[in-house]
Write a protein that holds these residues in place. Structure first.
Motif, PDB file in Angstrom:
ATOM      1  N   MET A 125       0.824  -1.215   0.000  1.00  0.00           N
ATOM      2  CA  MET A 125       0.000   0.000   0.000  1.00  0.00           C
ATOM      3  C   MET A 125       0.857   1.264   0.000  1.00  0.00           C
ATOM      4  SD  MET A 125      -2.822   1.494   2.692  1.00  0.00           S
ATOM      5  CE  MET A 125      -3.988   0.145   2.628  1.00  0.00           C
ATOM      6  N   LEU A 126       0.537   2.173  -0.927  1.00  0.00           N
ATOM      7  CA  LEU A 126       1.163   3.489  -0.969  1.00  0.00           C
ATOM      8  C   LEU A 126       0.060   4.536  -0.832  1.00  0.00           C
ATOM      9  CD1 LEU A 126       3.763   3.065  -3.883  1.00  0.00           C
ATOM     10  CD2 LEU A 126       4.137   2.775  -1.425  1.00  0.00           C
ATOM     11  N   VAL A 127       0.390   5.643  -0.158  1.00  0.00           N
ATOM     12  CA  VAL A 127      -0.635   6.628   0.199  1.00  0.00           C
ATOM     13  C   VAL A 127      -0.282   8.022  -0.302  1.00  0.00           C
ATOM     14  CG1 VAL A 127      -1.861   7.670   2.162  1.00  0.00           C
ATOM     15  CG2 VAL A 127      -1.196   5.287   2.250  1.00  0.00           C
ATOM     16  N   GLY A 128      -1.318   8.771  -0.698  1.00  0.00           N
ATOM     17  CA  GLY A 128      -1.184  10.192  -0.991  1.00  0.00           C
ATOM     18  C   GLY A 128      -0.133  10.557  -2.020  1.00  0.00           C
ATOM     19  N   GLU A 129       0.629  11.599  -1.707  1.00  0.00           N
ATOM     20  CA  GLU A 129       1.620  12.121  -2.649  1.00  0.00           C
ATOM     21  C   GLU A 129       2.671  11.078  -3.016  1.00  0.00           C
ATOM     22  OE1 GLU A 129       3.370  15.747  -1.272  1.00  0.00           O
ATOM     23  OE2 GLU A 129       1.442  16.770  -1.085  1.00  0.00           O
ATOM     24  N   GLY A 130       3.059  10.247  -2.059  1.00  0.00           N
ATOM     25  CA  GLY A 130       4.054   9.207  -2.334  1.00  0.00           C
ATOM     26  C   GLY A 130       3.550   8.211  -3.358  1.00  0.00           C
ATOM     27  N   ALA A 131       2.269   7.829  -3.228  1.00  0.00           N
ATOM     28  CA  ALA A 131       1.656   6.906  -4.189  1.00  0.00           C
ATOM     29  C   ALA A 131       1.643   7.532  -5.578  1.00  0.00           C
ATOM     30  CB  ALA A 131       0.233   6.564  -3.747  1.00  0.00           C
ATOM     31  N   LYS A 133       3.573   9.920  -6.758  1.00  0.00           N
ATOM     32  CA  LYS A 133       4.944  10.060  -7.271  1.00  0.00           C
ATOM     33  C   LYS A 133       5.411   8.730  -7.868  1.00  0.00           C
ATOM     34  CE  LYS A 133       9.553  11.610  -5.800  1.00  0.00           C
ATOM     35  NZ  LYS A 133      10.376  12.078  -4.650  1.00  0.00           N
ATOM     36  N   PHE A 134       5.138   7.637  -7.166  1.00  0.00           N
ATOM     37  CA  PHE A 134       5.572   6.321  -7.640  1.00  0.00           C
ATOM     38  C   PHE A 134       4.892   5.934  -8.948  1.00  0.00           C
ATOM     39  CE2 PHE A 134       4.883   1.748  -8.022  1.00  0.00           C
ATOM     40  CZ  PHE A 134       6.200   1.314  -8.103  1.00  0.00           C
ATOM     41  N   VAL A 135       3.544   6.052  -9.000  1.00  0.00           N
ATOM     42  CA  VAL A 135       2.850   5.570 -10.205  1.00  0.00           C
ATOM     43  C   VAL A 135       3.074   6.497 -11.400  1.00  0.00           C
ATOM     44  CG1 VAL A 135       1.158   4.243  -8.895  1.00  0.00           C
ATOM     45  CG2 VAL A 135       0.602   6.584  -9.595  1.00  0.00           C
ATOM     46  N   LYS A 136       3.426   7.750 -11.124  1.00  0.00           N
ATOM     47  CA  LYS A 136       3.773   8.662 -12.230  1.00  0.00           C
ATOM     48  C   LYS A 136       5.018   8.143 -12.943  1.00  0.00           C
ATOM     49  CE  LYS A 136       2.962  13.455 -13.060  1.00  0.00           C
ATOM     50  NZ  LYS A 136       2.661  14.746 -12.429  1.00  0.00           N
ATOM     51  N   GLN A 137       5.949   7.604 -12.164  1.00  0.00           N
ATOM     52  CA  GLN A 137       7.168   7.017 -12.742  1.00  0.00           C
ATOM     53  C   GLN A 137       6.839   5.799 -13.607  1.00  0.00           C
ATOM     54  OE1 GLN A 137       9.618   6.110  -9.341  1.00  0.00           O
ATOM     55  NE2 GLN A 137      10.109   8.259  -8.908  1.00  0.00           N
ATOM     56  N   GLN A 138       5.705   5.152 -13.318  1.00  0.00           N
ATOM     57  CA  GLN A 138       5.302   3.969 -14.096  1.00  0.00           C
ATOM     58  C   GLN A 138       4.440   4.341 -15.304  1.00  0.00           C
ATOM     59  OE1 GLN A 138       6.950   1.461 -12.830  1.00  0.00           O
ATOM     60  NE2 GLN A 138       7.432   2.753 -11.064  1.00  0.00           N
ATOM     61  N   GLY A 139       4.181   5.638 -15.478  1.00  0.00           N
ATOM     62  CA  GLY A 139       3.404   6.079 -16.636  1.00  0.00           C
ATOM     63  C   GLY A 139       1.904   6.102 -16.434  1.00  0.00           C
ATOM     64  N   CYS A 140       1.465   6.170 -15.183  1.00  0.00           N
ATOM     65  CA  CYS A 140       0.035   6.198 -14.876  1.00  0.00           C
ATOM     66  C   CYS A 140      -0.598   7.510 -15.384  1.00  0.00           C
ATOM     67  CB  CYS A 140      -0.138   6.105 -13.361  1.00  0.00           C
ATOM     68  SG  CYS A 140      -1.692   5.423 -12.841  1.00  0.00           S
ATOM     69  N   ASP A 141      -1.846   7.447 -15.862  1.00  0.00           N
ATOM     70  CA  ASP A 141      -2.549   8.635 -16.359  1.00  0.00           C
ATOM     71  C   ASP A 141      -3.022   9.524 -15.215  1.00  0.00           C
ATOM     72  OD1 ASP A 141      -2.239   7.853 -18.984  1.00  0.00           O
ATOM     73  OD2 ASP A 141      -4.177   6.821 -19.076  1.00  0.00           O
ATOM     74  N   PHE A 142      -2.714  10.828 -15.318  1.00  0.00           N
ATOM     75  CA  PHE A 142      -3.125  11.805 -14.317  1.00  0.00           C
ATOM     76  C   PHE A 142      -4.120  12.780 -14.922  1.00  0.00           C
ATOM     77  CE2 PHE A 142       0.057   9.906 -11.936  1.00  0.00           C
ATOM     78  CZ  PHE A 142       0.209  10.488 -10.685  1.00  0.00           C
ATOM     79  N   GLU A 143      -4.961  13.388 -14.050  1.00  0.00           N
ATOM     80  CA  GLU A 143      -5.925  14.387 -14.482  1.00  0.00           C
ATOM     81  C   GLU A 143      -5.916  15.571 -13.508  1.00  0.00           C
ATOM     82  OE1 GLU A 143      -7.632  14.469 -17.166  1.00  0.00           O
ATOM     83  OE2 GLU A 143      -7.568  12.395 -17.917  1.00  0.00           O
ATOM     84  N   GLU A 144      -6.338  16.737 -14.002  1.00  0.00           N
ATOM     85  CA  GLU A 144      -6.497  17.920 -13.156  1.00  0.00           C
ATOM     86  C   GLU A 144      -7.764  17.752 -12.308  1.00  0.00           C
ATOM     87  OE1 GLU A 144      -4.419  20.533 -12.793  1.00  0.00           O
ATOM     88  OE2 GLU A 144      -3.076  19.386 -14.101  1.00  0.00           O
ATOM     89  N   PRO A 145      -7.867  18.488 -11.173  1.00  0.00           N
ATOM     90  CA  PRO A 145      -9.057  18.375 -10.318  1.00  0.00           C
ATOM     91  C   PRO A 145     -10.370  18.606 -11.073  1.00  0.00           C
ATOM     92  CG  PRO A 145      -7.335  19.563  -9.159  1.00  0.00           C
ATOM     93  CD  PRO A 145      -6.830  19.340 -10.559  1.00  0.00           C
ATOM     94  N   SER A 146     -10.330  19.451 -12.120  1.00  0.00           N
ATOM     95  CA  SER A 146     -11.557  19.745 -12.877  1.00  0.00           C
ATOM     96  C   SER A 146     -12.145  18.494 -13.532  1.00  0.00           C
ATOM     97  CB  SER A 146     -11.262  20.793 -13.958  1.00  0.00           C
ATOM     98  OG  SER A 146     -10.234  20.339 -14.822  1.00  0.00           O
ATOM     99  N   TYR A 147     -11.302  17.510 -13.848  1.00  0.00           N
ATOM    100  CA  TYR A 147     -11.777  16.265 -14.456  1.00  0.00           C
ATOM    101  C   TYR A 147     -12.741  15.539 -13.512  1.00  0.00           C
ATOM    102  CZ  TYR A 147     -11.676  11.331 -15.925  1.00  0.00           C
ATOM    103  OH  TYR A 147     -12.022  10.050 -16.278  1.00  0.00           O
ATOM    104  N   PHE A 148     -12.472  15.613 -12.207  1.00  0.00           N
ATOM    105  CA  PHE A 148     -13.271  14.886 -11.218  1.00  0.00           C
ATOM    106  C   PHE A 148     -14.477  15.686 -10.734  1.00  0.00           C
ATOM    107  CE2 PHE A 148      -8.842  13.452 -10.866  1.00  0.00           C
ATOM    108  CZ  PHE A 148      -9.001  12.090 -11.081  1.00  0.00           C
ATOM    109  N   TYR A 149     -14.577  16.956 -11.170  1.00  0.00           N
ATOM    110  CA  TYR A 149     -15.682  17.796 -10.686  1.00  0.00           C
ATOM    111  C   TYR A 149     -16.990  17.391 -11.341  1.00  0.00           C
ATOM    112  CZ  TYR A 149     -18.585  21.682  -9.317  1.00  0.00           C
ATOM    113  OH  TYR A 149     -19.604  22.426  -8.777  1.00  0.00           O
ATOM    114  N   ASP A 150     -17.985  17.115 -10.500  1.00  0.00           N
ATOM    115  CA  ASP A 150     -19.328  16.799 -10.979  1.00  0.00           C
ATOM    116  C   ASP A 150     -20.305  17.620 -10.148  1.00  0.00           C
ATOM    117  OD1 ASP A 150     -21.179  14.775 -12.526  1.00  0.00           O
ATOM    118  OD2 ASP A 150     -21.912  14.813 -10.462  1.00  0.00           O
TER     119      ASP A 150
END
Length: 323
Positions: A125-131, A133-150
């Motif tokens: 288990m990885l949490v918060g900013e550390g998680a 940071k790690f998955v960004k190195q693996q090429g995980c897709d990120f989105e801006e907060p506006s993407y999650f706004y409903d």
């Protein structure tokens, strides 16, 4: 006993709760059922093409994470601070390897992040900013907060703040409710999937946006292996949804497996005992989907309904909401 080799099963859920049929519009019900069906078809495509159970549960959950209808990924509810904090976990029944992320805020598909933790880190288990940071190195897709706004989710936050987010149940104890206020009732929002692939391997995965108006970095059962998610080829694969605190206290997902392993319960007997007796006696609401190594599956819940579906080698996708 008939061999399960060359046979596959995929079961999914999209949360439980007070899903009152009278308060659900025909259009909204059809929309939920459509996303559930697409989720099943996407996961089945992996299994039909000889893919692994792990890849199938990831594919199925990503569809629900990408829909604003479900409390995971894009449809995640808002915290007290007006943020979206997401949790997810995955477990491989063949190896007992597992991965989880908690309190992540920018990852498009938290379930894929959990899988990357399992595959590419030496941790579970990885949490918060550390998680992140790690998955960004693996090429995980990120989105801006506006993407999650409903807008509907944001109105649910305002309503929850007006009503106070901690509800006193009839026992007088504080009951933390996971999910959101919707359709005249509270929906406990999580998405999950369990699969058996044609090699006889099991996998389980769960993803959530947590609890509307949650504070102080609260985390529920979803990212906790053994509580919200568990898979073991010798017994079963389980994904849970409901009052996270109760599922953590009772280690629900692992409890199903333990009852099968140590008491020789069938999958159906284990789920019935945990959901309808053990949790009910504690006023814990929720449900789970589970699948054993023989391909037997259950979709068990002690609430009005659970968004759910199943597809097998021999049967077309079937999706349901109510009892």
């Amino acid at each position: 006993m008939e061999s399960t080799k060359n046979k596959y099963v995929l079961v999914i859920h999209g949360g439980v709760g007070t899903i009152i049929k009278e308060n659900m519009s025909t259009e909204k019900e059809a929309a939920y059922l459509e996303v559930l069906k697409i989720s099943l078809l996407e996961g089945e495509k992996v299994l039909r093409n000889k893919g692994t159970a792990i890849k199938a549960v990831e594919a199925a959950i990503k569809i629900m994470e990408d829909s604003p209808l479900f409390n995971a990924g894009k449809g995640s509810v808002f915290t007290n601070e007006g943020k979206n904090e997401m949790d997810a976990s995955v477990m491989d029944g063949a190896t007992l390897n597992a991965g989880a992320v908690a309190s992540v805020t920018h990852i498009k598909n938290p379930i894929s992040a959990a899988l990357q933790v399992m595959q590419y880190s030496s941790h579970i288990m990885l949490v918060g900013e550390g998680a992140e940071k790690f998955v960004k190195q693996q090429g995980c897709d990120f989105e801006e907060p506006s993407y999650f706004y409903d807008e509907e989710r944001f109105q649910q936050l305002k309503e929850a703040k007006q009503n106070n987010e901690v509800i006193l149940d009839h026992t007088g104890e504080n009951k933390v409710l996971e999910g959101n206020i919707e359709n005249g009732g509270r929906k406990l929002g999580t998405v999950g999937a369990v699969a058996l692939d044609d090699q006889g391997n099991l996998a389980a995965a769960t993803s959530t946006g947590g609890m509307t108006n949650k504070q102080f970095g609260r985390i529920g059962d979803t990212p906790i292996i053994g509580a919200g998610t568990y898979a073991n080829n010798t017994t079963c694969a389980v994904s849970c949804t409901g009052h996270g605190e109760y599922f953590i206290k009772n280690v629900v997902a692992y409890d199903i497996s333990a009852l099968m392993e140590y008491k020789q319960y069938t999958l159906k007997e284990a789920a019935a005992y945990v959901i309808h007796e053990k949790l009910k006696h504690q006023n814990g609401e929720g449900g789970l989907i589970a699948l054993d190594k023989k391909g037997n599956y259950i979709m068990s819940f002690n609430t009005e309904g659970m968004y759910r579906g199943v597809v097998t080698t021999d049967n077309k996708p079937k999706v349901e909401i109510y009892k």
